[in-house]
Design an enzyme around this catalytic site. Structure first.
Site, short mmCIF file in Angstrom:
data_model
loop_
_atom_site.label_atom_id
_atom_site.label_comp_id
_atom_site.label_asym_id
_atom_site.label_seq_id
_atom_site.Cartn_x
_atom_site.Cartn_y
_atom_site.Cartn_z
N GLU A 397 0.85 -1.19 0.00
CA GLU A 397 0.00 0.00 0.00
C GLU A 397 0.88 1.23 0.00
O GLU A 397 1.86 1.29 0.75
CB GLU A 397 -0.78 0.12 1.31
CG GLU A 397 -1.83 -0.87 1.56
CD GLU A 397 -2.35 -0.71 2.99
OE1 GLU A 397 -2.05 0.29 3.68
OE2 GLU A 397 -3.06 -1.63 3.42
N HIS A 482 -3.25 -7.13 10.50
CA HIS A 482 -4.06 -8.13 9.81
C HIS A 482 -3.91 -9.52 10.43
O HIS A 482 -3.46 -10.45 9.76
CB HIS A 482 -3.64 -8.22 8.33
CG HIS A 482 -3.79 -6.95 7.56
ND1 HIS A 482 -3.19 -6.74 6.33
CD2 HIS A 482 -4.50 -5.82 7.81
CE1 HIS A 482 -3.52 -5.54 5.87
NE2 HIS A 482 -4.30 -4.95 6.76
N ASN A 520 -5.35 -6.86 1.59
CA ASN A 520 -6.01 -6.49 2.84
C ASN A 520 -7.20 -7.44 3.07
O ASN A 520 -7.91 -7.76 2.14
CB ASN A 520 -6.48 -5.04 2.77
CG ASN A 520 -5.43 -4.13 2.18
OD1 ASN A 520 -5.06 -4.30 1.03
ND2 ASN A 520 -4.95 -3.20 2.94
P1 FAE Z 1 -12.79 -7.73 14.26
O1 FAE Z 1 -13.21 -6.74 13.24
O2 FAE Z 1 -11.49 -7.54 14.94
O3 FAE Z 1 -13.96 -7.79 15.34
C1 FAE Z 1 -13.85 -8.52 16.54
C2 FAE Z 1 -14.67 -7.83 17.62
O4 FAE Z 1 -14.80 -8.70 18.74
C3 FAE Z 1 -14.05 -6.53 18.15
O5 FAE Z 1 -15.01 -5.51 18.12
C4 FAE Z 1 -13.63 -6.89 19.58
O6 FAE Z 1 -13.68 -5.79 20.46
C5 FAE Z 1 -14.63 -7.98 19.94
N1 FAE Z 1 -14.16 -8.92 20.96
C6 FAE Z 1 -12.97 -9.52 21.02
N2 FAE Z 1 -12.91 -10.37 22.06
C7 FAE Z 1 -14.12 -10.29 22.69
C8 FAE Z 1 -14.66 -10.93 23.84
N3 FAE Z 1 -13.97 -11.85 24.56
N4 FAE Z 1 -15.93 -10.59 24.21
C9 FAE Z 1 -16.63 -9.68 23.49
N5 FAE Z 1 -16.14 -9.04 22.40
C10 FAE Z 1 -14.90 -9.36 21.99
O7 FAE Z 1 -12.78 -9.20 13.67
N6 FAE Z 1 -8.25 -4.60 6.65
C11 FAE Z 1 -8.57 -4.32 5.36
O8 FAE Z 1 -9.10 -5.19 4.65
N7 FAE Z 1 -8.32 -3.08 4.84
C12 FAE Z 1 -7.72 -2.08 5.56
O9 FAE Z 1 -7.54 -0.96 5.07
C13 FAE Z 1 -7.34 -2.37 6.90
N8 FAE Z 1 -6.70 -1.45 7.66
C14 FAE Z 1 -6.46 -1.70 9.00
C15 FAE Z 1 -5.91 -0.71 9.80
C16 FAE Z 1 -5.75 -0.93 11.16
C17 FAE Z 1 -5.14 0.14 12.02
C18 FAE Z 1 -6.18 -2.16 11.74
C19 FAE Z 1 -6.04 -2.40 13.21
C20 FAE Z 1 -6.72 -3.15 10.94
C21 FAE Z 1 -6.86 -2.94 9.57
N9 FAE Z 1 -7.42 -3.92 8.75
C22 FAE Z 1 -7.68 -3.65 7.43
C23 FAE Z 1 -7.75 -5.26 9.26
C24 FAE Z 1 -9.26 -5.47 9.48
O10 FAE Z 1 -9.81 -4.39 10.21
C25 FAE Z 1 -9.48 -6.81 10.19
O11 FAE Z 1 -8.97 -7.82 9.35
C26 FAE Z 1 -10.93 -7.10 10.49
O12 FAE Z 1 -11.50 -6.10 11.31
C27 FAE Z 1 -11.10 -8.45 11.17
O13 FAE Z 1 -12.47 -8.75 11.19
P2 FAE Z 1 -13.05 -9.82 12.22
O14 FAE Z 1 -14.50 -9.94 11.96
O15 FAE Z 1 -12.22 -11.05 12.14
#
Ligand code: FAE
Length: 542
Positions: A397, A482, A520
């Site tokens: 990126e 990621h 991503n």
């Molecule tokens: P996620 O979105 O992490 O959701 C999990 C949720 O579960 C969260 O809200 C937690 O707070 C909650 N949780 C965790 N444990 C518990 C528990 N014990 N009890 C209750 N709640 C809980 O999971 N990806 C892209 O494709 N494009 C991008 O541009 C990109 N940029 C990024 C920039 C940053 C700074 C970060 C941190 C990540 C980025 N990502 C990007 C990665 C992407 O946000 C990530 O792959 C997804 O959010 C993962 O999705 P999940 O549904 O696996």
């Protein structure tokens, strides 16, 4: 909603199919950006009995909640973070990347910025411990950045919404039918997420993308394929930000600690649709700690309610017929590893905790010549990338460095084809889950990223920046944005996310994907969740 009973999960297959067909799915999300529908957010009652409980409100959780609710199933979502809908004293919901405060970090007393230094000086600052939006979770060999709050990672990410190249899909999820994914589920996910692409004509003149144009020039002069990257940011809003007609967000340094405007997070898309069904409730500041079979069938889910300082203010147990693990790769893996090791879920197989990877993330900066200024105004939303995957194993990126001053720096986040995979394990003595990742493994990713940047530096007569990640440190090799894997599809689960050994338990998030998506990850996480939930609703919930 909390006190619904399992019989309310009954619904017809026909009803589900009519509401979630590809055409209906696309139509539901077409049109302008939806306003964020308020969640029904009564905290779940201790002792409640619910048909479906979803742990986490990120991509996997949002897809599961929407499709279950559309099928007539009442859904309880449990989210450890806050609902980010109330402005602070400064009138903003989220702080800028250049001025993080307590809202920025999850229960830390000092910030932990990925670009940690500037001209060699450390830039992290002390903050009040608070349930902020970005978690920099530290394991022995790596810091894993994750979103916290209703919307999960969609609150803090750059919105880069990339569908992997079809010919690379077999290497990402070998047991999944690629035709189905590319014909049905990727299109459904892209529509549901509101993915769009920058206007290429506007791109040529927008001051805020000077850094990306410099990135393109350098990539192309070295013979690399450069490409626009789709995003969920509202590109018309971005144009209006550049024109100065709306309140700025991407052009005001907001991204990693949240965007007040412009970005279509899950709160505006999948979750808005889910809440609009009237069947979805979210309990915020509730953290699931245990899941175990209940005496009368279903599962007993234990959780802690916390305050904004992280103190436990209540503990609750709830009974759920079906439980969906959507706590993210790390959150889901930590729960499952602990519950297998402690005997709470004895039927889980030996694949639990395995296959974790960092999507090969590594960052670097280059120092440009004075005639290649990257601009004082930089959009925080990346819009382009350099694809050297086939030849060198890296997709980079072109990232912003939105400091407000001219830095003459080009910053890049590379995604690389690393084969390194770590494993989560239960550390009984310390009462925590460890991850076997080693920092030295990032050398593979650095070598792949260098296939791009060594060549560009050589062609341009430039050098790497050594002042951004510590004194004289070229590579940011200590983090990932990621996290992927830990409960891999068709290994820890069947081919649709059903956990082996415990019927009624599902994984539906990034934990299913074995370590790498070549780009991503969130579009792939969303598309896989769409595929799996369709099958689960059709086959398991009748
Ligand atoms: P996620 O979105 O992490 O959701 C999990 C949720 O579960 C969260 O809200 C937690 O707070 C909650 N949780 C965790 N444990 C518990 C528990 N014990 N009890 C209750 N709640 C809980 O999971 N990806 C892209 O494709 N494009 C991008 O541009 C990109 N940029 C990024 C920039 C940053 C700074 C970060 C941190 C990540 C980025 N990502 C990007 C990665 C992407 O946000 C990530 O792959 C997804 O959010 C993962 O999705 P999940 O549904 O696996």
């Amino acid at each position: 909603m909390p006190n619904t009973t399992p019989h309310q999960a009954r619904f017809t297959r026909r009803g589900f199919l009519t509401t979630t067909g590809a055409a209906a799915g696309a139509a539901a999300f077409a049109g302008p950006l939806l306003g964020a529908a308020p969640a029904r957010a009564a905290a779940i009652s201790n002792g409640a009995s619910v048909p479906a409980l979803v742990i986490g409100t990120g991509y996997g959780g949002a897809v599961a909640a929407l499709r279950l609710a559309q099928a007539g199933v009442p859904v309880e979502m449990v989210e450890m973070g806050m609902s980010w809908d109330t402005p602070g004293a400064d009138g903003k919901i989220f702080p800028k990347v250049t001025s993080p405060d307590q809202r920025a970090y999850w229960l830390r007393t000092k910030t932990k910025a990925p670009v940690s230094n500037f001209f060699g000086f450390p830039i992290d600052s002390n903050i009040t411990k608070y349930t902020g939006v970005l978690d920099a979770e530290e394991f022995a060999g790596i810091t894993v950045y994750q979103g916290r709050g209703v919307g999960g990672g969609s609150l803090v990410n750059g919105g880069m919404a990339v569908t992997p190249k079809r010919e690379r899909f077999a290497g990402i999820l070998p047991s999944v039918d690629a035709n189905e994914m590319y014909d049905v589920y990727y299109p459904r996910a892209n529509a549901g997420l509101g993915v769009g692409q920058i206007d290429p004509v506007w791109f040529e003149s927008a001051a805020c993308y000077q850094y990306a144009r410099v990135g393109r020039k350098h990539a192309q002069r070295s013979g690399f394929a450069w490409t626009f990257v789709p995003d969920v940011y509202d590109w018309n809003y971005m144009k209006a930000e550049q024109a100065g007609t709306v309140t700025r967000s991407a052009l005001d340094g907001q991204v990693m600690y949240g965007n007040d405007h412009g970005k279509k997070s899950l709160v505006q898309t999948y979750l808005a649709q889910a809440f609009a069904t009237g069947r979805v409730n979210v309990s915020t500041l509730h953290r699931v700690t245990n899941v175990t079979p209940a005496a009368g069938g279903g599962y007993t889910v234990a959780m802690e309610q916390i305050d904004t300082s992280g103190n436990v203010v209540a503990t609750k147990t709830v009974t759920a017929t079906k439980v969906f693990f959507a706590a993210g790769s790390v959150g889901t893996s930590k729960l499952l590893v602990k519950m297998k090791a402690t005997g709470a879920l004895p039927g889980l197989n030996n694949e639990i905790g395995k296959g974790w990877g960092d999507n090969g993330n590594v960052m670097c900066g280059r120092a440009n010549h004075m005639w290649d200024a990257t601009g004082t105004l930089q959009s925080t939303i990346p819009c382009s990338g350099i694809d050297n995957w086939d030849a060198g194993g890296a997709f980079a990126e072109v990232a912003p460095l939105p400091t407000g001053i001219e830095t003459y720096a080009s910053l890049y986040l590379s995604i690389t084809k690393t084969t390194r995979r770590a494993e989560f394990s239960w550390n009984a003595a310390a009462n925590k889950v460890d991850l076997s990742w080693q920092t030295a493994w990032k050398q593979d990713s650095i070598t792949m990223a260098k296939t791009i940047f060594d060549k560009i530096n050589s062609k341009e007569g430039t050098i790497y920046r050594t002042d951004l990640f510590g004194g004289y440190k070229i590579w940011q090799d200590g983090l990932t944005y990621h996290p992927l894997g830990g409960a891999v599809l068709n290994k820890a689960t069947d081919n649709y996310g059903r956990l082996h050994g415990h019927p009624g338990l599902y994984v539906i998030d990034g934990a299913l994907i074995p370590g790498n998506t070549t780009v991503n990850p969130f579009v792939t996480i969303t598309a896989l969740a769409e595929r799996n939930i369709e099958r689960i609703v059709a086959d398991d919930l009748l």
